[in-house]
Design a protein around this motif. Structure first.
Motif, PDB file in Angstrom:
ATOM      1  N   PRO A 118       0.849  -1.199   0.000  1.00  0.00           N
ATOM      2  CA  PRO A 118       0.000   0.000   0.000  1.00  0.00           C
ATOM      3  C   PRO A 118       0.885   1.251   0.000  1.00  0.00           C
ATOM      4  O   PRO A 118       2.066   1.190   0.358  1.00  0.00           O
ATOM      5  N   ALA A 119       0.306   2.369  -0.376  1.00  0.00           N
ATOM      6  CA  ALA A 119       1.075   3.618  -0.379  1.00  0.00           C
ATOM      7  C   ALA A 119       1.357   4.100   1.035  1.00  0.00           C
ATOM      8  O   ALA A 119       2.368   4.773   1.270  1.00  0.00           O
ATOM      9  N   ARG A 120       0.473   3.765   1.986  1.00  0.00           N
ATOM     10  CA  ARG A 120       0.599   4.247   3.354  1.00  0.00           C
ATOM     11  C   ARG A 120       0.279   3.129   4.345  1.00  0.00           C
ATOM     12  O   ARG A 120      -0.419   2.170   4.003  1.00  0.00           O
ATOM     13  N   VAL A 121       0.796   3.280   5.546  1.00  0.00           N
ATOM     14  CA  VAL A 121       0.384   2.375   6.618  1.00  0.00           C
ATOM     15  C   VAL A 121      -0.993   2.815   7.100  1.00  0.00           C
ATOM     16  O   VAL A 121      -1.409   3.957   6.878  1.00  0.00           O
ATOM     17  N   PRO A 122      -1.741   1.934   7.763  1.00  0.00           N
ATOM     18  CA  PRO A 122      -3.071   2.328   8.241  1.00  0.00           C
ATOM     19  C   PRO A 122      -3.003   3.480   9.237  1.00  0.00           C
ATOM     20  O   PRO A 122      -2.002   3.658   9.934  1.00  0.00           O
ATOM     21  N   GLY A 123      -4.080   4.255   9.308  1.00  0.00           N
ATOM     22  CA  GLY A 123      -4.180   5.346  10.264  1.00  0.00           C
ATOM     23  C   GLY A 123      -5.249   5.064  11.290  1.00  0.00           C
ATOM     24  O   GLY A 123      -6.064   4.153  11.127  1.00  0.00           O
ATOM     25  N   PRO A 124      -5.271   5.822  12.387  1.00  0.00           N
ATOM     26  CA  PRO A 124      -6.280   5.599  13.427  1.00  0.00           C
ATOM     27  C   PRO A 124      -7.662   6.017  12.958  1.00  0.00           C
ATOM     28  O   PRO A 124      -7.818   6.960  12.183  1.00  0.00           O
ATOM     29  N   ASP A 125      -8.688   5.316  13.449  1.00  0.00           N
ATOM     30  CA  ASP A 125     -10.064   5.662  13.101  1.00  0.00           C
ATOM     31  C   ASP A 125     -10.492   6.978  13.744  1.00  0.00           C
ATOM     32  O   ASP A 125     -11.314   7.704  13.200  1.00  0.00           O
ATOM     33  N   ARG A 126      -9.968   7.247  14.908  1.00  0.00           N
ATOM     34  CA  ARG A 126     -10.329   8.475  15.616  1.00  0.00           C
ATOM     35  C   ARG A 126      -9.197   8.861  16.548  1.00  0.00           C
ATOM     36  O   ARG A 126      -8.257   8.096  16.753  1.00  0.00           O
ATOM     37  N   ALA A 182      -3.489 -10.482  26.063  1.00  0.00           N
ATOM     38  CA  ALA A 182      -3.436  -9.059  26.404  1.00  0.00           C
ATOM     39  C   ALA A 182      -4.036  -8.215  25.285  1.00  0.00           C
ATOM     40  O   ALA A 182      -4.785  -7.254  25.533  1.00  0.00           O
ATOM     41  N   ALA A 183      -3.714  -8.572  24.033  1.00  0.00           N
ATOM     42  CA  ALA A 183      -4.272  -7.845  22.893  1.00  0.00           C
ATOM     43  C   ALA A 183      -5.787  -7.991  22.845  1.00  0.00           C
ATOM     44  O   ALA A 183      -6.516  -7.021  22.568  1.00  0.00           O
ATOM     45  N   GLU A 184      -6.285  -9.190  23.125  1.00  0.00           N
ATOM     46  CA  GLU A 184      -7.721  -9.417  23.123  1.00  0.00           C
ATOM     47  C   GLU A 184      -8.403  -8.639  24.241  1.00  0.00           C
ATOM     48  O   GLU A 184      -9.495  -8.083  24.057  1.00  0.00           O
ATOM     49  N   ALA A 185      -7.761  -8.559  25.404  1.00  0.00           N
ATOM     50  CA  ALA A 185      -8.325  -7.780  26.511  1.00  0.00           C
ATOM     51  C   ALA A 185      -8.442  -6.310  26.127  1.00  0.00           C
ATOM     52  O   ALA A 185      -9.427  -5.640  26.466  1.00  0.00           O
ATOM     53  N   ALA A 186      -7.446  -5.794  25.414  1.00  0.00           N
ATOM     54  CA  ALA A 186      -7.494  -4.399  24.968  1.00  0.00           C
ATOM     55  C   ALA A 186      -8.638  -4.184  23.989  1.00  0.00           C
ATOM     56  O   ALA A 186      -9.374  -3.189  24.073  1.00  0.00           O
ATOM     57  N   ARG A 187      -8.812  -5.121  23.043  1.00  0.00           N
ATOM     58  CA  ARG A 187      -9.908  -4.993  22.073  1.00  0.00           C
ATOM     59  C   ARG A 187     -11.266  -5.063  22.772  1.00  0.00           C
ATOM     60  O   ARG A 187     -12.173  -4.273  22.488  1.00  0.00           O
ATOM     61  N   GLU A 188     -11.415  -6.023  23.678  1.00  0.00           N
ATOM     62  CA  GLU A 188     -12.687  -6.177  24.372  1.00  0.00           C
ATOM     63  C   GLU A 188     -13.005  -4.970  25.253  1.00  0.00           C
ATOM     64  O   GLU A 188     -14.178  -4.682  25.528  1.00  0.00           O
ATOM     65  N   ALA A 189     -11.977  -4.258  25.697  1.00  0.00           N
ATOM     66  CA  ALA A 189     -12.187  -3.057  26.509  1.00  0.00           C
ATOM     67  C   ALA A 189     -12.520  -1.835  25.656  1.00  0.00           C
ATOM     68  O   ALA A 189     -12.710  -0.745  26.197  1.00  0.00           O
ATOM     69  N   GLY A 190     -12.581  -2.024  24.339  1.00  0.00           N
ATOM     70  CA  GLY A 190     -12.969  -0.935  23.452  1.00  0.00           C
ATOM     71  C   GLY A 190     -11.843  -0.047  23.003  1.00  0.00           C
ATOM     72  O   GLY A 190     -12.090   1.042  22.463  1.00  0.00           O
ATOM     73  N   MET A 191     -10.600  -0.480  23.182  1.00  0.00           N
ATOM     74  CA  MET A 191      -9.473   0.364  22.777  1.00  0.00           C
ATOM     75  C   MET A 191      -9.437   0.517  21.263  1.00  0.00           C
ATOM     76  O   MET A 191      -9.508  -0.471  20.519  1.00  0.00           O
ATOM     77  N   ARG A 239      -3.424  18.963  29.460  1.00  0.00           N
ATOM     78  CA  ARG A 239      -4.434  19.786  28.792  1.00  0.00           C
ATOM     79  C   ARG A 239      -3.833  20.452  27.552  1.00  0.00           C
ATOM     80  O   ARG A 239      -4.487  20.563  26.510  1.00  0.00           O
ATOM     81  N   PHE A 240      -2.574  20.882  27.679  1.00  0.00           N
ATOM     82  CA  PHE A 240      -1.906  21.489  26.520  1.00  0.00           C
ATOM     83  C   PHE A 240      -1.770  20.469  25.396  1.00  0.00           C
ATOM     84  O   PHE A 240      -2.067  20.768  24.230  1.00  0.00           O
ATOM     85  N   LEU A 241      -1.312  19.260  25.729  1.00  0.00           N
ATOM     86  CA  LEU A 241      -1.157  18.225  24.699  1.00  0.00           C
ATOM     87  C   LEU A 241      -2.482  17.936  24.012  1.00  0.00           C
ATOM     88  O   LEU A 241      -2.538  17.733  22.791  1.00  0.00           O
ATOM     89  N   LEU A 242      -3.562  17.937  24.799  1.00  0.00           N
ATOM     90  CA  LEU A 242      -4.885  17.699  24.226  1.00  0.00           C
ATOM     91  C   LEU A 242      -5.348  18.858  23.356  1.00  0.00           C
ATOM     92  O   LEU A 242      -6.233  18.687  22.505  1.00  0.00           O
ATOM     93  N   GLY A 243      -4.751  20.032  23.542  1.00  0.00           N
ATOM     94  CA  GLY A 243      -5.092  21.191  22.723  1.00  0.00           C
ATOM     95  C   GLY A 243      -4.373  21.232  21.395  1.00  0.00           C
ATOM     96  O   GLY A 243      -4.657  22.093  20.560  1.00  0.00           O
ATOM     97  N   THR A 244      -3.438  20.305  21.185  1.00  0.00           N
ATOM     98  CA  THR A 244      -2.761  20.203  19.897  1.00  0.00           C
ATOM     99  C   THR A 244      -3.607  19.346  18.953  1.00  0.00           C
ATOM    100  O   THR A 244      -4.512  18.638  19.396  1.00  0.00           O
ATOM    101  N   PRO A 245      -3.312  19.357  17.657  1.00  0.00           N
ATOM    102  CA  PRO A 245      -4.052  18.484  16.730  1.00  0.00           C
ATOM    103  C   PRO A 245      -3.567  17.035  16.728  1.00  0.00           C
ATOM    104  O   PRO A 245      -4.054  16.227  15.928  1.00  0.00           O
ATOM    105  N   ALA A 246      -2.626  16.688  17.609  1.00  0.00           N
ATOM    106  CA  ALA A 246      -2.058  15.338  17.616  1.00  0.00           C
ATOM    107  C   ALA A 246      -3.161  14.288  17.684  1.00  0.00           C
ATOM    108  O   ALA A 246      -4.034  14.348  18.550  1.00  0.00           O
ATOM    109  N   ARG A 247      -3.093  13.298  16.773  1.00  0.00           N
ATOM    110  CA  ARG A 247      -4.120  12.259  16.730  1.00  0.00           C
ATOM    111  C   ARG A 247      -3.992  11.267  17.880  1.00  0.00           C
ATOM    112  O   ARG A 247      -4.942  10.562  18.199  1.00  0.00           O
ATOM    113  N   MET A 248      -2.794  11.195  18.489  1.00  0.00           N
ATOM    114  CA  MET A 248      -2.577  10.316  19.634  1.00  0.00           C
ATOM    115  C   MET A 248      -1.860  11.112  20.721  1.00  0.00           C
ATOM    116  O   MET A 248      -0.897  11.827  20.436  1.00  0.00           O
ATOM    117  N   VAL A 249      -2.345  10.995  21.946  1.00  0.00           N
ATOM    118  CA  VAL A 249      -1.739  11.667  23.095  1.00  0.00           C
ATOM    119  C   VAL A 249      -1.340  10.588  24.096  1.00  0.00           C
ATOM    120  O   VAL A 249      -2.169   9.761  24.484  1.00  0.00           O
TER     121      VAL A 249
END
Length: 706
Positions: free
Chosen positions: A132-140, A356-365, A614-624
Motif C-alpha cells: 500500500p502507499a501508506r500504513v493504516p491510520g487511526p479511526d479516531r 493481552a491484545a484481546e483484553a485491549a480490544r474487548e475493553a474498546g481500545m 491539557r496542553f497536549l490535548l489542545g494540539t491536533p495530535a491524533r494520539m496523546v
C-alpha cells in the motif's frame, strides 16, 4: 576520488553535515573498514580500482535489481522500463499464481517473484514487493498510557510486571477511562545468563518475546501440576512472593535475573510434569509450523547458551553456525529436549501476548497494545547468531558527535547489511515485522531514522571515527506498509533528535506517525519560544516525556538537573544550570496560564501536570500519550542515558512522589490518576464530552489517595 565513487555506489558516506552549513569529512580508514564489512575490498588503490570496475560492470550487465518495489494506489504497476527489448517476464505471486508479460496491474499486495530472460540469454530473478502507499491510520483521536511493563507490579507479580499485569491494565484503562492504547517497552528476548543486561533496547532477539514476562499461574497446565511436585512448586511460589515483597515493601530494585530463575524452575515443573491436552498440543504444533526455522534457531541458541554460555563466538566451532548446530541437536536427545522446552516457552508467551491484545480490544481500545521495536540486537545474542549473513560483522550502530555529545555514541548493536537485505528480498526484516505485529495494534520503531541511514562505527574505533551507511528507504518503508496493512496496525516512529532533512516528510507521506515531546517543541529556527498548540503536527504521538527523559514532576521541580549534576553528567555551574532550567519551565507554565490551562495557578505540582496534558490535548495530535509514572507524580527516570552502575536504569518500580513503590491495584485506585484520565477521556471522546457518561464511576469506592 575513486574511493569516494566506490563508497557512493555502496551507500557509504565520505562526508556528512551535523548541522546546517557544516560539513565533516569521514576518515578514509572508516570508509575502508565499512566497505570491508560489506564485502568490498578497498584496502589498496589497486583494490579500489578493481572493486569499482566490478561494480560498474555488474550494473551494466544486470537485468533486474535484487528487489523491486511498487505501491498500489500510487505507482502504475508496470515492469522495469530499462529492460532490453523482447525480454520475457514471468511473475509468480506469493499465492502461487503466475502472470506473464506486462500484465502487472492485476498483481495483489504481497511479496512476489519476478523472472526475466533477455534475448541474449541473460536471466535474472528478483523479489517484487507490492505494498500500500501508506500504513493504516487511526479511526479516531485517542489517548493512551505509556509504561515500562517490568515497572508495573501487581500483588500477583513475581518481582516485576508481567503479561497478566498488562492484560489487567489494558482492560481497566479501556473500560474505566476510554483509553485507546497502552504502549510498552520492547518485550524482546534478553541475552541469557546472569548478570544480564537489564536494558530492553539491547536484546538477544527482536523476533521472539522474553518468557520472563509470563504470568505463570495463567499457563493452563499450571493448574494440573502433579501432586508430587506441589511441594517444590510451593517453595518456588514462596520465593516469588519474597521477590515481590522486596521490591514493593523493602525498597529493593527489580532483579530480572532472580525473577527469571524462579520462573524458569516453575516452568520446568509445569512443562515437565503436565502433558498437553489434544487441543493444546494441536495449537502448539501449529505454532511450530508457522514460526518455522526462525523459532528453531532461537530455541537452539537458548539451549546451547545454557551449555556453553551466551557468547556464541566462543562456542565450539561446529556450533557457531545454525545449520551445523542443528545437526548437533539431532544427535543429542537431551539437547533436543531443551530446544523443545524453549520452543514451548515461546508459544506460551505468544499466547499470553494474544490474551493481552484481546483484553485491549474487548475493553474498546481504538488502537490496543503498542509494541516497541528496538533499533538493534546484542552482538552475542540469538539473532546475531542466526542471521550472521544479514548483519555487518565488526560494525556497531551509534551516532556521530553533536551538540549534546561531542564524543558521539556507540550503542554496541550490529547493523543490517543493506546489500544482504536487498539480496534476500528483505526477508529478515519482513519476518521481524511480521512477528512483532502479530498481537500489536501499533508498532513503535525506536530511532526510525535508521530506515534511511545508520551511523556505523568500526570495531575498536571511537564513535567519531564512523560514517553513515544508507539503506533503501523506499523498500524499507514499502515492507513496513505491507506488513502493517496485513496486521491492521499503526506505526509510530521515534524521530527525536537530529533528523536528516526530508525524513519526517517522507515518513508522514507514508502514514508513519512521529513522536513529539512537549519540552522539545520550541521554535528553534526562530524565536526559540514554545510552539503554540495549534502549530503542532497532527500525525504524531504527543507526550510530556519518554523512558529516556525526566518524569514531568522532576522536570517541573528541576530535580532532574540536580540528579544529573550529582552523577557527573553535567559539568557546568549547578546554579546557572538550575536557573536556566527554571526559566524554561516558567516560560511553559506562563503559556499554560495564558491559554487558561492552569486556572489553579503555578505552584501546585499536580495541577501543573494536569495543565501539561491539557496542553497536549489542545494540539491536533491524533494520539496523546501519558507516561504512567506521571499520573502518580513519580520523580525518578526509568533510564538515565550516560550512566551504567551510577544509576539503577531499567530496575525501578513505579512509585509515588516520595519514592514509595505502588502496586497496580493502588495505582488504579488513585484519585490523582482518575482525575488526570477523566480529563483525557472528556477531551478525546466526543460522546463523553457531550453526556458526561461514566463520570459517576470514575473513582471507585474505597479509592485511596496516592
Amino acid at each position: 576520488m575513486t574511493l569516494a565513487r566506490l563508497a557512493a555506489r555502496h551507500g557509504v558516506a565520505t562526508e556528512y553535515s551535523p548541522s546546517a552549513g557544516v560539513t565533516v569529512s569521514v576518515p578514509d580508514a572508516a570508509v575502508v573498514a565499512v566497505l570491508g564489512a560489506l564485502g568490498v575490498d578497498a584496502t589498496t588503490p589497486e583494490a579500489v580500482d578493481a572493486a569499482l570496475a566490478a561494480a560498474e560492470r555488474a550494473e551494466r550487465e544486470r537485468l533486474l535489481p535484487p528487489t523491486l518495489v511498487r505501491r498500489r494506489g500510487e505507482d502504475a504497476l508496470h515492469p522495469p522500463a530499462d529492460l532490453p527489448p523482447d525480454t520475457r517476464l514471468r511473475v509468480t505471486t506469493e499465492e502461487g499464481a503466475v502472470l506473464a508479460g506486462d500484465d502487472w496491474e492485476r498483481l495483489p499486495l504481497g511479496v512476489h517473484t519476478v523472472e526475466a530472460t533477455a534475448p541474449d540469454g541473460r536471466a535474472a530473478t528478483s523479489t517484487l514487493i507490492v505494498s500500500p502507499a501508506r500504513v493504516p491510520g487511526p479511526d479516531r483521536r485517542a489517548y493512551g498510557l505509556l509504561v515500562q511493563l517490568y515497572s508495573l507490579l501487581s500483588t500477583r507479580s513475581w518481582g516485576m510486571g508481567d503479561l497478566g499485569d498488562l492484560r489487567e491494565l489494558a482492560a481497566w484503562a479501556g473500560r474505566t477511562h476510554g483509553a485507546g492504547f497502552v504502549q510498552v517497552n520492547p518485550l524482546h528476548a534478553g541475552v541469557p545468563g546472569a548478570p544480564s543486561d537489564p536494558s530492553p533496547y539491547r536484546p538477544s532477539s527482536r523476533r521472539f518475546p522474553d518468557p520472563v514476562h509470563l504470568r505463570i499461574e495463567s499457563v493452563p497446565e499450571y493448574a494440573h501440576v502433579d501432586p508430587g511436585h506441589r511441594d517444590a512448586l510451593d517453595r518456588i511460589l514462596a520465593e516469588a512472593a519474597e521477590l515481590r515483597e522486596r521490591v514493593l515493601g523493602k525498597g529493593a530494585l527489580i532483579d530480572r535475573d532472580a525473577v527469571w530463575d524462579v520462573k524458569r524452575r516453575a516452568l520446568e515443573l509445569v512443562v515437565g510434569s503436565v502433558e498437553l491436552g489434544p487441543g493444546r498440543r494441536a495449537d502448539y504444533h501449529d505454532f511450530l509450523a508457522e514460526r518455522g526455522r526462525a523459532l528453531e534457531d532461537h530455541a537452539t541458541y537458548q539451549a546451547l547458551a545454557e551449555q556453553h554460555g551466551p557468547h556464541w563466538r566462543g562456542w565450539p566451532e561446529e556450533l557457531r553456525e545454525p545449520r551445523s548446530a542443528e545437526r548437533a541437536v539431532l544427535a543429542d536427545p537431551a539437547l533436543a529436549a531443551r530446544v523443545d522446552f524453549h520452543c514451548r516457552l515461546a508459544w506460551l508467551t505468544d499466547r499470553q501476548l494474544a490474551e493481552a491484545a484481546e483484553a485491549a480490544r474487548e475493553a474498546g481500545m481504538a488502537v490496543g497494545i503498542v509494541h516497541d521495536l528496538a533499533v538493534g540486537v546484542h552482538p552475542e545474542g540469538s539473532d546475531a547468531w542466526a542471521q550472521q549473513d544479514a548483519l555487518a560483522a565488526g560494525m556497531s550502530v551509534g551516532a556521530p558527535p553533536d551538540a549534546f555529545n561531542a564524543r558521539g555514541q556507540d550503542w554496541g548493536l550490529p547493523p543490517w547489511r543493506p546489500d544482504a537485505l536487498a539480496a534476500s528480498g528483505y526477508a529478515p526484516y519482513r519476518g521481524l515485522l511480521r512477528e512483532l505485529l502479530r498481537h500489536a495494534g501499533a508498532l513503535r520503531i525506536d530511532h526510525v531514522m535508521g530506515l534511511f541511514r545508520l551511523w556505523w562505527v568500526p570495531e575498536g574505533s571511537e564513535p567519531t571515527e564512523g560514517t553513515y551507511v544508507r539503506y533503501d528507504a523506499d523498500a524499507m518503508l514499502a515492507v513496513l506498509a505491507l506488513e502493517a496493512h496485513r496486521a491492521g496496525a499503526l506505526v509510530i516512529g521515534e524521530d527525536l533528535g537530529t533528523v536528516e532533512p526530508g525524513v519526517r516528510e517522507e515518513l508522514s507521506r507514508r502514514g508513519v506517525f512521529g513522536t513529539s515531546v512537549l519540552w522539545f517543541e520550541r521554535d528553534w529556527a526562530g524565536s526559540g519560544r514554545p510552539v503554540p498548540p495549534e502549530r503542532w503536527r497532527a500525525e504524531c504521538v504527543a507526550t510530556a516525556t519518554t523512558h529516556d527523559l525526566p518524569p514531568t514532576a522532576a522536570r517541573l521541580s528541576g530535580d532532574h538537573v540536580a540528579l544529573r549534576h550529582r552523577l557527573g553528567l553535567l559539568d557546568g555551574d549547578p546554579e546557572r544550570d538550575r536557573a536556566a532550567d527554571a526559566a524554561e519551565t516558567t516560560e511553559w507554565l506562563g503559556l499554560f496560564q495564558r491559554l487558561g490551562l492552569l486556572p489553579e495557578g503555578a505552584g501546585d505540582e499536580q495541577a501543573e501536570i494536569l495543565a501539561v496534558h491539557r496542553f497536549l490535548l489542545g494540539t491536533p495530535a491524533r494520539m496523546v500519550g501519558v507516561w504512567l509514572p506521571d499520573a502518580v507524580g513519580d520523580r525518578r527516570p526509568q533510564n538515565l542515558p550516560g550512566t551504567w552502575d551510577e544509576y539503577p536504569n531499567w530496575r525501578l518500580p513505579i512509585a509515588d512522589p516520595d519514592g514509595q513503590p505502588l502496586t497496580l491495584e493502588r495505582l488504579t485506585a488513585s484519585p490523582r490518576v482518575h482525575a488526570l484520565l477523566r480529563e483525557l477521556r472528556v477531551r478525546t471522546d466526543p460522546e463523553e464530552a457531550r453526556t458526561g457518561r461514566g463520570s459517576a464511576r470514575t473513582v471507585p469506592p474505597g479509592a485511596r489517595p496516592v
